[in-house]
Design an enzyme around this catalytic site. Sequence first.
Site, mmCIF file in Angstrom:
data_model
loop_
_atom_site.group_PDB
_atom_site.id
_atom_site.type_symbol
_atom_site.label_atom_id
_atom_site.label_comp_id
_atom_site.label_asym_id
_atom_site.label_seq_id
_atom_site.Cartn_x
_atom_site.Cartn_y
_atom_site.Cartn_z
ATOM 1 N N GLY A 179 19.322 -44.701 -23.552
ATOM 2 C CA GLY A 179 19.952 -44.494 -22.256
ATOM 3 C C GLY A 179 19.060 -45.013 -21.137
ATOM 4 O O GLY A 179 18.262 -45.936 -21.309
ATOM 5 N N SER A 180 19.138 -44.358 -19.982
ATOM 6 C CA SER A 180 18.551 -44.912 -18.767
ATOM 7 C C SER A 180 17.026 -44.895 -18.729
ATOM 8 O O SER A 180 16.427 -45.584 -17.903
ATOM 9 C CB SER A 180 19.095 -44.169 -17.541
ATOM 10 O OG SER A 180 20.494 -44.404 -17.408
ATOM 11 N N THR A 181 16.362 -44.112 -19.594
ATOM 12 C CA THR A 181 14.900 -44.184 -19.612
ATOM 13 C C THR A 181 14.429 -45.583 -20.029
ATOM 14 O O THR A 181 13.329 -46.003 -19.690
ATOM 15 C CB THR A 181 14.311 -43.134 -20.581
ATOM 16 O OG1 THR A 181 14.929 -43.272 -21.860
ATOM 17 C CG2 THR A 181 14.536 -41.727 -20.052
ATOM 18 N N PHE A 182 15.301 -46.307 -20.746
ATOM 19 C CA PHE A 182 14.975 -47.665 -21.181
ATOM 20 C C PHE A 182 14.996 -48.647 -20.009
ATOM 21 O O PHE A 182 14.440 -49.738 -20.091
ATOM 22 C CB PHE A 182 15.986 -48.101 -22.246
ATOM 23 C CG PHE A 182 15.549 -49.287 -23.075
ATOM 24 C CD1 PHE A 182 14.586 -49.148 -24.059
ATOM 25 C CD2 PHE A 182 16.110 -50.540 -22.866
ATOM 26 C CE1 PHE A 182 14.192 -50.225 -24.832
ATOM 27 C CE2 PHE A 182 15.720 -51.622 -23.638
ATOM 28 C CZ PHE A 182 14.760 -51.471 -24.614
ATOM 29 N N LYS A 183 15.619 -48.234 -18.908
ATOM 30 C CA LYS A 183 15.696 -49.115 -17.736
ATOM 31 C C LYS A 183 14.318 -49.415 -17.155
ATOM 32 O O LYS A 183 14.152 -50.405 -16.432
ATOM 33 C CB LYS A 183 16.592 -48.486 -16.661
ATOM 34 C CG LYS A 183 18.062 -48.403 -17.049
ATOM 35 C CD LYS A 183 18.869 -47.615 -16.023
ATOM 36 C CE LYS A 183 20.343 -47.526 -16.437
ATOM 37 N NZ LYS A 183 21.139 -46.689 -15.513
#
Length: 635
Positions: free
Chosen positions: A290-294
């Site tokens: 999810g967004s932690t990969f951003k």
Amino acid sequence: MFFKGIHTRIKIVLLVLICIFILIIGKVFYTQVIDYKKLNHLASSLWSRNLPIEADRGRIYDRNGVVLADNKTTTSLVLIPNQIKDKETTAQKLSEILNVSCEDMYKHVSKKTSIERVHPEGRRLSYEIADKINALGLDGVYLIKESQRYYPYDTMMSHTLGFVGIDNQGLSGLELMYNDYLTGEYGAIKYLSDAKGNKLELTEIYEEPQDGVNITLTINYELQSVLERELDNAVLKYNPDQALGIAMDPNTGEILAISSRPNFSPSHYQEYTTEQINRNLPIWATYEPGSTFKVITLATALEEKLVDLQKDNFFDGGSITVENARIRCWKHGGHGSQTYLQVVENSCNPGFVALGQKIGKETLFKYIRNFGFGTPTGIDLNGESSGILFSLDKVGPVELATTAFGQGVSVTPIQQITAVSAAINGGYLNTPYIVKSLNEPETNTVIQQINTKTKRKVISNETSEQVRYALESVVTNGSGRNAFIEGYRVGGKTGTAQKVENGSYMVGNYITSFMGFMPANDPKIIVYIAIDNAKGITQYGGTVAAPIARNVLLSAIDILNIEKPEGSSEKNYQYYEKKYATVPDVTGKPLQEAMQELKQFKVEYTGTGNTVYYQSPSANTRIFEGETVRLLIQE
């Protein structure tokens, strides 16, 4: 001629006798000199007996000397069958005490062996049972010392520490990985016996066992206790399918705390399934981040100088179309026109799709692999997974778009925290590790020190500084505001990943996560929290995982002695949030003037007169608006 023949026969006989004599001398020499040790050992085995004494297993300590895995002394039953005169009576009495069948015990006492260890019913006996056996005074029945593994904090770090079997051999976790170091060498009580096995009245020889090597971990017990508490609270509050947390020093790769739920009791591992005891989620679980990969997409775009966070803009209308796929923003109707810093703050998926398109698949996947995804981190724990990435030849426009915001790839928690550490520590990708040193068992002095291993530099110091700035802004102004700590600089990124089952995304079932670190300008700790399918709450990383991470970071301030920085960021409050305010100094001022300056707070005063003599809280204290300030007034 006759005498000549006699002389010849005498010579032959004499020669044969000489040869036989030489052979006898040679055999005696071989026996006494060359084969002495072997024959002496065989002879000794006929009349010597050894009662084994088990060594203590090496202790496992935290970084400050707190014992996490210890030993306690127990006793076990050993029989010398040849010394047992009344086998039936002995079998009956022992069977009654040990609560086993007399038939099974009779097999032990009748065994045709020099020493019989009663296993498993006679192992690790309680003191009460051992005293009963000792009081019988039976011939050929011995109680010997055995060491039993003891975990003072029971379920704490259960998957990481692992457990041992009945013979004190490591079966999982650190107990298994470092079993050769932790296992000591047996000692013995040696005595002599006759051919029937009866003990001779000769001096016993005691051979002291050699204890195993101690291990010191990078774990901080106090911080570990906080993480365990917060995960327990999360289980009670949200009843998740699973929960996990990791705390790390982002500059070294040292694991400061690690745990997951469900957990187990290493002392009672037989009561759990293989799946329950072998799944160390922080290193084993794989899922879409999810967004932690951003954070990785952001770092790549900044390093390649493809975006200016303050000057470049992106318009979010609520969705973006890539080929035939429509990718939506979590906010219905979108965020409108925003800078790319606001794209990061708002965790805007269409904005990160645009960043991914700017970067291109070759460059993005090169950085993803450079940050350590797709391969194990190399942490010194068993069972680590490697995650799954798209093959570059199978990455089309849609796969590139989804990867840019953390969908379609599979990673582990340890990979994520290691990669984000590299993004904020100046760009250095380190190998995470949990064993700090191996120590001598008697004095606990260091035998071997484990140091940080840097694999490579992934991004520049300048890029890392920009990443920290953007992630601090996420906490002060964006989706991570629930991790904000008044007076301290906290950076972080939320994540909300839809789970996949049988190739399809599940409805209303998410893994919510938060990656937080502090101080944002010079990180000393990074924390990753992931909660799988929280019940009874809207599933967002900012609402579920961020408050948990905040509690861990808040406790870390005192535990790690993190000083309050100057010029900490001010939080951008939402209308529904309680706001902090600074209490002004009103001592010496007229009461009416003091009341005017304290209008943000509830004021209570006592005394006679019109001048403020004393105030509580004192000046410059930060408290919530609406809280009470007490004044003492006098003439």
